[in-house]
Design a protein around this motif. Sequence first.
Motif, PDB file in Angstrom:
ATOM      1  N   ARG A 237       3.747   4.258   8.298  1.00  0.00           N
ATOM      2  CA  ARG A 237       4.673   4.024   7.176  1.00  0.00           C
ATOM      3  C   ARG A 237       4.693   5.216   6.230  1.00  0.00           C
ATOM      4  NH1 ARG A 237       8.769   1.756   5.348  1.00  0.00           N
ATOM      5  NH2 ARG A 237       8.861  -0.279   4.386  1.00  0.00           N
ATOM      6  N   MET A 238       3.519   5.772   5.948  1.00  0.00           N
ATOM      7  CA  MET A 238       3.452   6.912   5.027  1.00  0.00           C
ATOM      8  C   MET A 238       4.090   8.149   5.634  1.00  0.00           C
ATOM      9  SD  MET A 238       2.264   5.498   2.453  1.00  0.00           S
ATOM     10  CE  MET A 238       2.553   7.024   1.554  1.00  0.00           C
ATOM     11  N   ILE A 239       3.889   8.361   6.928  1.00  0.00           N
ATOM     12  CA  ILE A 239       4.438   9.536   7.591  1.00  0.00           C
ATOM     13  C   ILE A 239       5.955   9.525   7.534  1.00  0.00           C
ATOM     14  CG2 ILE A 239       4.750  10.584   9.874  1.00  0.00           C
ATOM     15  CD1 ILE A 239       1.791   9.784  10.412  1.00  0.00           C
ATOM     16  N   ARG A 240       6.562   8.340   7.646  1.00  0.00           N
ATOM     17  CA  ARG A 240       8.021   8.229   7.646  1.00  0.00           C
ATOM     18  C   ARG A 240       8.621   8.113   6.251  1.00  0.00           C
ATOM     19  NH1 ARG A 240       6.845   5.985  12.654  1.00  0.00           N
ATOM     20  NH2 ARG A 240       8.262   6.676  14.299  1.00  0.00           N
ATOM     21  N   ASN A 241       7.787   8.014   5.230  1.00  0.00           N
ATOM     22  CA  ASN A 241       8.312   7.862   3.872  1.00  0.00           C
ATOM     23  C   ASN A 241       8.805   9.215   3.356  1.00  0.00           C
ATOM     24  OD1 ASN A 241       8.476   7.646   0.943  1.00  0.00           O
ATOM     25  ND2 ASN A 241       7.459   5.672   1.197  1.00  0.00           N
ATOM     26  N   PRO A 242      10.102   9.355   3.083  1.00  0.00           N
ATOM     27  CA  PRO A 242      10.625  10.672   2.670  1.00  0.00           C
ATOM     28  C   PRO A 242      10.037  11.179   1.369  1.00  0.00           C
ATOM     29  CG  PRO A 242      12.291   8.947   2.409  1.00  0.00           C
ATOM     30  CD  PRO A 242      11.164   8.332   3.158  1.00  0.00           C
ATOM     31  N   ALA A 243       9.615  10.271   0.478  1.00  0.00           N
ATOM     32  CA  ALA A 243       9.056  10.709  -0.796  1.00  0.00           C
ATOM     33  C   ALA A 243       7.778  11.512  -0.611  1.00  0.00           C
ATOM     34  CB  ALA A 243       8.786   9.505  -1.699  1.00  0.00           C
ATOM     35  N   MET A 244       7.052  11.278   0.496  1.00  0.00           N
ATOM     36  CA  MET A 244       5.779  11.952   0.723  1.00  0.00           C
ATOM     37  C   MET A 244       5.935  13.314   1.376  1.00  0.00           C
ATOM     38  SD  MET A 244       3.574  10.049  -0.684  1.00  0.00           S
ATOM     39  CE  MET A 244       2.060  10.832  -0.133  1.00  0.00           C
ATOM     40  N   GLN A 245       7.132  13.668   1.812  1.00  0.00           N
ATOM     41  CA  GLN A 245       7.427  15.020   2.317  1.00  0.00           C
ATOM     42  C   GLN A 245       6.475  15.461   3.429  1.00  0.00           C
ATOM     43  OE1 GLN A 245       7.742  17.746  -1.020  1.00  0.00           O
ATOM     44  NE2 GLN A 245       8.686  16.173  -2.304  1.00  0.00           N
ATOM     45  N   ASN A 246       6.432  14.645   4.492  1.00  0.00           N
ATOM     46  CA  ASN A 246       5.604  14.941   5.666  1.00  0.00           C
ATOM     47  C   ASN A 246       4.140  15.115   5.288  1.00  0.00           C
ATOM     48  OD1 ASN A 246       4.915  15.466   8.318  1.00  0.00           O
ATOM     49  ND2 ASN A 246       5.518  17.614   8.246  1.00  0.00           N
ATOM     50  N   PRO A 247       3.470  14.033   4.918  1.00  0.00           N
ATOM     51  CA  PRO A 247       2.102  14.133   4.402  1.00  0.00           C
ATOM     52  C   PRO A 247       1.074  14.420   5.487  1.00  0.00           C
ATOM     53  CG  PRO A 247       2.693  11.843   4.687  1.00  0.00           C
ATOM     54  CD  PRO A 247       3.943  12.638   4.993  1.00  0.00           C
TER      55      PRO A 247
ATOM     56  N   ALA B  86       0.828  -1.209   0.000  1.00  0.00           N
ATOM     57  CA  ALA B  86       0.000   0.000   0.000  1.00  0.00           C
ATOM     58  C   ALA B  86       0.860   1.257   0.000  1.00  0.00           C
ATOM     59  CB  ALA B  86      -0.923  -0.009   1.211  1.00  0.00           C
ATOM     60  N   MET B  87       1.972   1.222   0.724  1.00  0.00           N
ATOM     61  CA  MET B  87       2.872   2.370   0.743  1.00  0.00           C
ATOM     62  C   MET B  87       3.414   2.654  -0.658  1.00  0.00           C
ATOM     63  SD  MET B  87       6.639   2.692   2.453  1.00  0.00           S
ATOM     64  CE  MET B  87       7.210   1.491   1.248  1.00  0.00           C
ATOM     65  N   GLN B  88       3.875   1.611  -1.342  1.00  0.00           N
ATOM     66  CA  GLN B  88       4.430   1.802  -2.680  1.00  0.00           C
ATOM     67  C   GLN B  88       3.362   2.290  -3.652  1.00  0.00           C
ATOM     68  OE1 GLN B  88       6.032  -2.077  -3.408  1.00  0.00           O
ATOM     69  NE2 GLN B  88       7.584  -1.889  -1.802  1.00  0.00           N
ATOM     70  N   GLU B  89       2.159   1.728  -3.543  1.00  0.00           N
ATOM     71  CA  GLU B  89       1.090   2.163  -4.435  1.00  0.00           C
ATOM     72  C   GLU B  89       0.678   3.610  -4.169  1.00  0.00           C
ATOM     73  OE1 GLU B  89      -0.700   0.473  -7.136  1.00  0.00           O
ATOM     74  OE2 GLU B  89       1.323  -0.312  -6.923  1.00  0.00           O
ATOM     75  N   THR B  90       0.732   4.034  -2.922  1.00  0.00           N
ATOM     76  CA  THR B  90       0.359   5.416  -2.596  1.00  0.00           C
ATOM     77  C   THR B  90       1.371   6.398  -3.141  1.00  0.00           C
ATOM     78  OG1 THR B  90      -0.713   4.625  -0.566  1.00  0.00           O
ATOM     79  CG2 THR B  90      -0.281   6.981  -0.728  1.00  0.00           C
ATOM     80  N   VAL B  91       2.642   6.073  -3.016  1.00  0.00           N
ATOM     81  CA  VAL B  91       3.677   6.943  -3.582  1.00  0.00           C
ATOM     82  C   VAL B  91       3.497   7.034  -5.100  1.00  0.00           C
ATOM     83  CG1 VAL B  91       6.153   7.251  -3.929  1.00  0.00           C
ATOM     84  CG2 VAL B  91       5.306   6.471  -1.719  1.00  0.00           C
ATOM     85  N   ARG B  92       3.197   5.896  -5.725  1.00  0.00           N
ATOM     86  CA  ARG B  92       2.928   5.887  -7.163  1.00  0.00           C
ATOM     87  C   ARG B  92       1.720   6.745  -7.507  1.00  0.00           C
ATOM     88  NH1 ARG B  92      -1.625   4.579  -9.262  1.00  0.00           N
ATOM     89  NH2 ARG B  92      -1.776   2.815  -7.847  1.00  0.00           N
ATOM     90  N   ALA B  93       0.625   6.562  -6.748  1.00  0.00           N
ATOM     91  CA  ALA B  93      -0.614   7.284  -7.045  1.00  0.00           C
ATOM     92  C   ALA B  93      -0.473   8.786  -6.828  1.00  0.00           C
ATOM     93  CB  ALA B  93      -1.749   6.740  -6.173  1.00  0.00           C
ATOM     94  N   SER B  94       0.342   9.174  -5.850  1.00  0.00           N
ATOM     95  CA  SER B  94       0.505  10.606  -5.548  1.00  0.00           C
ATOM     96  C   SER B  94       1.347  11.323  -6.591  1.00  0.00           C
ATOM     97  CB  SER B  94       1.154  10.770  -4.173  1.00  0.00           C
ATOM     98  OG  SER B  94       2.513  10.350  -4.207  1.00  0.00           O
ATOM     99  N   GLY B  95       2.117  10.568  -7.363  1.00  0.00           N
ATOM    100  CA  GLY B  95       3.001  11.185  -8.346  1.00  0.00           C
ATOM    101  C   GLY B  95       4.183  11.893  -7.720  1.00  0.00           C
ATOM    102  N   MET B  96       4.531  11.545  -6.481  1.00  0.00           N
ATOM    103  CA  MET B  96       5.591  12.260  -5.773  1.00  0.00           C
ATOM    104  C   MET B  96       6.926  11.527  -5.786  1.00  0.00           C
ATOM    105  SD  MET B  96       3.636  13.995  -2.585  1.00  0.00           S
ATOM    106  CE  MET B  96       5.085  15.001  -2.253  1.00  0.00           C
ATOM    107  N   ALA B  97       7.054  10.504  -6.622  1.00  0.00           N
ATOM    108  CA  ALA B  97       8.328   9.801  -6.734  1.00  0.00           C
ATOM    109  C   ALA B  97       8.549   9.432  -8.184  1.00  0.00           C
ATOM    110  CB  ALA B  97       8.339   8.550  -5.857  1.00  0.00           C
ATOM    111  N   ASP B  98       9.793   9.152  -8.517  1.00  0.00           N
ATOM    112  CA  ASP B  98      10.138   8.740  -9.868  1.00  0.00           C
ATOM    113  C   ASP B  98       9.385   7.460 -10.205  1.00  0.00           C
ATOM    114  OD1 ASP B  98      11.802   7.161 -11.909  1.00  0.00           O
ATOM    115  OD2 ASP B  98      12.676   9.164 -12.024  1.00  0.00           O
ATOM    116  N   SER B  99       8.618   7.481 -11.289  1.00  0.00           N
ATOM    117  CA  SER B  99       7.797   6.318 -11.622  1.00  0.00           C
ATOM    118  C   SER B  99       8.619   5.077 -11.890  1.00  0.00           C
ATOM    119  CB  SER B  99       6.920   6.630 -12.833  1.00  0.00           C
ATOM    120  OG  SER B  99       7.723   6.955 -13.961  1.00  0.00           O
ATOM    121  N   ALA B 100       9.857   5.236 -12.367  1.00  0.00           N
ATOM    122  CA  ALA B 100      10.697   4.079 -12.625  1.00  0.00           C
ATOM    123  C   ALA B 100      11.010   3.323 -11.349  1.00  0.00           C
ATOM    124  CB  ALA B 100      12.002   4.522 -13.309  1.00  0.00           C
ATOM    125  N   MET B 101      11.130   4.076 -10.237  1.00  0.00           N
ATOM    126  CA  MET B 101      11.420   3.432  -8.960  1.00  0.00           C
ATOM    127  C   MET B 101      10.241   2.576  -8.526  1.00  0.00           C
ATOM    128  SD  MET B 101      12.255   5.217  -5.280  1.00  0.00           S
ATOM    129  CE  MET B 101      10.584   5.806  -5.080  1.00  0.00           C
TER     130      MET B 101
END
Length: 575
Positions: A249-259, A189-204
């Motif tokens: 998990r989402m709060i600590r994910n740096p890609a989400m920039q303190n969501p 779910a964490m990986q899918e959320t980062v993907r859905a938010s568009g806040m990380a490189d899609s290749a990653m």
Amino acid sequence: MLRDGVEVEYRRADGSIAGDRVRLVDFARPAANDWFAVNQFTVIESQHNRRPDVVVFVNGLPLAIIELKNAADADATIWAAYSQLQTYKAEIPSLLQYSELLIVSDGLQARIGSLTANQEWFKVWRTVDGEGDAPKSALELEVLIRGVFEKRRFLDMLQHFIVFEQDTESDRVHKIIAGYHQFHAVNAAMQETVRASGMADSAMITAEDEGQYWAGRMHGGKAGDRRAGVVWHTHGSGKSFSMLFYAGRMIRNPAMQNPTIVVLTDRNDLDDQLFGQFQRCCDLLNQTPVQATDRDHLRELLKVASGGVIFTTIQKFMPEKGERMPSLSDRRNIVVIADEAHRSQYDLIDGLARNLRDALPNASFIGFTGTPIEQTDANTRAIFGDYISIYDIQRAVADGATVPIYYESRIAKLALNIAALPRLDQEFDEITEGEEQTSREKLKSKWAALEALVGDPKRIKLIAADLVEHFEKRLESMDGKAIVVCMSRRICVDLHNAIVALRPDWSSAEHDDAEGEKSKDTVVKIIMTGSADDGPEWQPHIRNKEKRRTLANRFKDSKDPFRGEPALDVTLTGF
């Protein structure tokens, strides 16, 4: 301490004192830590000399204990190993003070639990990498060791999947660790959320392996589409903890920039329950969650630049009469967690989901549900996307996470009761609060007719007699309790009265006096909410939150005579 480090003071070169935080574990670089597994590690404490079979050390800290028994010895079961751990807790507590994970095994079977877990909560671990179940030929111990003690997964478990919860009734602290289904579902779910938010490189994101049959990539998900998917974990399998682990998990994910995390329910009682769960475990979130009291408060909470865990009901996303819902924030690092995401309120065309999208146009949405999405439910998929994790009732029963459900057909004929119809409007207004007026009118005719048929007095008496007979026969062969979920509060009261008419001794004591009810074999009560506006016949059944919590604990006590309850809705799993 393990997650956030230890605050220390040190002397600078100029002689002044400075403060800093020392990290005990390097979570970012697993190989940078010192790892040791020690066989027969001897501990001497208070004249007790004990040697646990295997102790796993990380940077000198004993973070896991594995207790093994001989599979060839019929008396040496995994539960003998569990009893050995209880001996260690009593005789060498200093060793277990640092233990995060406890494992018991007889070489074939294996279970994992926490320091405070009783035997019931030592659970099996069925997968190594989350891509599917391990082969049936694989030993449970091998699957658990490879699945949990791989260095990256072990550190993820320590950092993101262990919480402490204060039991408000017993004043004890429980240490809770995620099960395998929660661990892999949350990571997916964490990986899918980062993907859905568009806040990380899609290749990653797309570099991850596909094909996880119960926790994996969402079918058709695209970068920035704001649909993070649906987690279907059956009731009783720890869905609220999965939501908590996910939020942390989402709060600590740096890609989400303190969501900002918005936890969304469709009823006040569910909002209170989830909020209480998150509040008791707020250390995992690094912040204290806040519950929106009304629409204006919600709008203030969403004006922040970043951060925050906000609880609200979907009805608070309502515009002023005759107006469209204004945008409250256009940030992309807002994540909306919807509980029971399949409900009819999430209607993209004319339901409350439209208001959500208007208020948070760039937020990402993820749904958690205890029941599957219907094949025809296009609205839920349009908002949240498809499944990213499935943990159904069959798997939960096999894992011992919940008990099996047996269905026995009953037929109680319906008959129309004209006299009951005038009393339905008020109840209908309460149930459909937040619905559009046109939808309310459509629902009213269907609900009123069905409720009148279901609540026909002759039918209620028939059901009451059947319930009493069935329950008494069950008690002849086994102990147990019963919950009857009713369609409306009126039906709750009528059914209760019909049961008590058949068995007067089952009636409640005044003010739910537990001492006065001790002499009874069985007591039946109604669990429902209400107000002073309800008639005098209903008032004895209407209780505040504290009294309902007391009754919940009594109902869970197998020795308490409180054995049966008609309920409008069962809000706490296992109540």
